[in-house]
Design a protein around this motif. Sequence first.
Motif, mmCIF file in Angstrom:
data_model
loop_
_atom_site.group_PDB
_atom_site.id
_atom_site.type_symbol
_atom_site.label_atom_id
_atom_site.label_comp_id
_atom_site.label_asym_id
_atom_site.label_seq_id
_atom_site.Cartn_x
_atom_site.Cartn_y
_atom_site.Cartn_z
ATOM 1 N N PRO A 126 -81.452 -37.186 51.154
ATOM 2 C CA PRO A 126 -80.069 -36.727 51.299
ATOM 3 C C PRO A 126 -79.905 -35.452 52.148
ATOM 4 O O PRO A 126 -78.818 -34.901 52.214
ATOM 5 N N ALA A 127 -80.971 -35.003 52.781
ATOM 6 C CA ALA A 127 -80.875 -33.759 53.571
ATOM 7 C C ALA A 127 -79.812 -33.896 54.652
ATOM 8 O O ALA A 127 -79.752 -34.912 55.342
ATOM 9 N N PRO A 128 -78.963 -32.883 54.815
ATOM 10 C CA PRO A 128 -77.974 -32.920 55.897
ATOM 11 C C PRO A 128 -78.695 -33.079 57.239
ATOM 12 O O PRO A 128 -79.667 -32.373 57.520
ATOM 13 N N THR A 151 -95.164 -31.624 58.866
ATOM 14 C CA THR A 151 -94.534 -30.434 58.294
ATOM 15 C C THR A 151 -93.080 -30.341 58.722
ATOM 16 O O THR A 151 -92.229 -29.863 57.968
ATOM 17 N N LEU A 152 -92.763 -30.813 59.918
ATOM 18 C CA LEU A 152 -91.384 -30.706 60.399
ATOM 19 C C LEU A 152 -90.424 -31.474 59.491
ATOM 20 O O LEU A 152 -89.281 -31.074 59.310
ATOM 21 N N ARG A 157 -86.020 -31.080 55.543
ATOM 22 C CA ARG A 157 -85.442 -31.323 54.215
ATOM 23 C C ARG A 157 -85.056 -30.008 53.535
ATOM 24 O O ARG A 157 -84.124 -29.977 52.735
ATOM 25 N N GLN A 158 -85.773 -28.936 53.866
ATOM 26 C CA GLN A 158 -85.468 -27.623 53.285
ATOM 27 C C GLN A 158 -84.349 -26.909 54.034
ATOM 28 O O GLN A 158 -83.962 -25.806 53.661
ATOM 29 N N GLY A 159 -83.849 -27.507 55.111
ATOM 30 C CA GLY A 159 -82.774 -26.889 55.889
ATOM 31 C C GLY A 159 -83.257 -25.814 56.848
ATOM 32 O O GLY A 159 -82.462 -25.064 57.401
ATOM 33 N N ALA A 164 -88.386 -26.172 61.924
ATOM 34 C CA ALA A 164 -88.740 -27.586 62.109
ATOM 35 C C ALA A 164 -88.827 -27.910 63.592
ATOM 36 O O ALA A 164 -89.754 -28.602 64.030
ATOM 37 N N ALA A 165 -87.893 -27.402 64.377
ATOM 38 C CA ALA A 165 -87.888 -27.679 65.820
ATOM 39 C C ALA A 165 -89.164 -27.177 66.491
ATOM 40 O O ALA A 165 -89.677 -27.812 67.418
#
Length: 196
Positions: A126-128, A151-152, A157-159, A164-165
Amino acid sequence: MNRKPIFDAVRGLLGRAFTRDEVARLDAAIDLALDQNVRAATRHSLGERGRALIRKWEGCARKRSDGLLEAYPDPGSKDGRPWTIGWGSTGPDIGPGTIWTQAQCDADFDETVARYAAEVADALGPAPTTQGQFDALVSFHYNTGAIRSATLTRLHRQGQFAMAAKEFAKWIHNDGRAMGGLRKRRDEEAALYLSG
């Protein structure tokens, strides 16, 4: 959907039959869960920018003069594996001598990209997620198959989108060697990811 196994399991946990009100409430809960899954699947579909990015980098190489396409060895690996055909298709049935039509390549791409998009949607939960982020992650997964282990994905998922990028840049190696083409692809995926 066959709801009997669900009702049987809950009935077994309760050790008794359901009341009419309980049946109605359990039916409503199942309907809500199904509706949310349908909405999530609809929300996460590959956009045109993602399709274009994957097609750009996968190419549809080794077209013969008769218009058919033939499989070729992975140019970045020491042993030529995996053999590839069409829009980056690989698998146990693809090797030297495999020949497809353009229609086969296109149909396989549509089927494969739908599967990878579903896997990315499932991994993200459900991550935005913006369309650009989703498209970039599908391109990444289509090329690496690593959406669950990267890891990305956890950072997304952690926002933690900026972090992440940056992770895309770590996925530029093939057989232990940094590849210029992978570096450029990851740069484009990261830019698409950050584009919104």
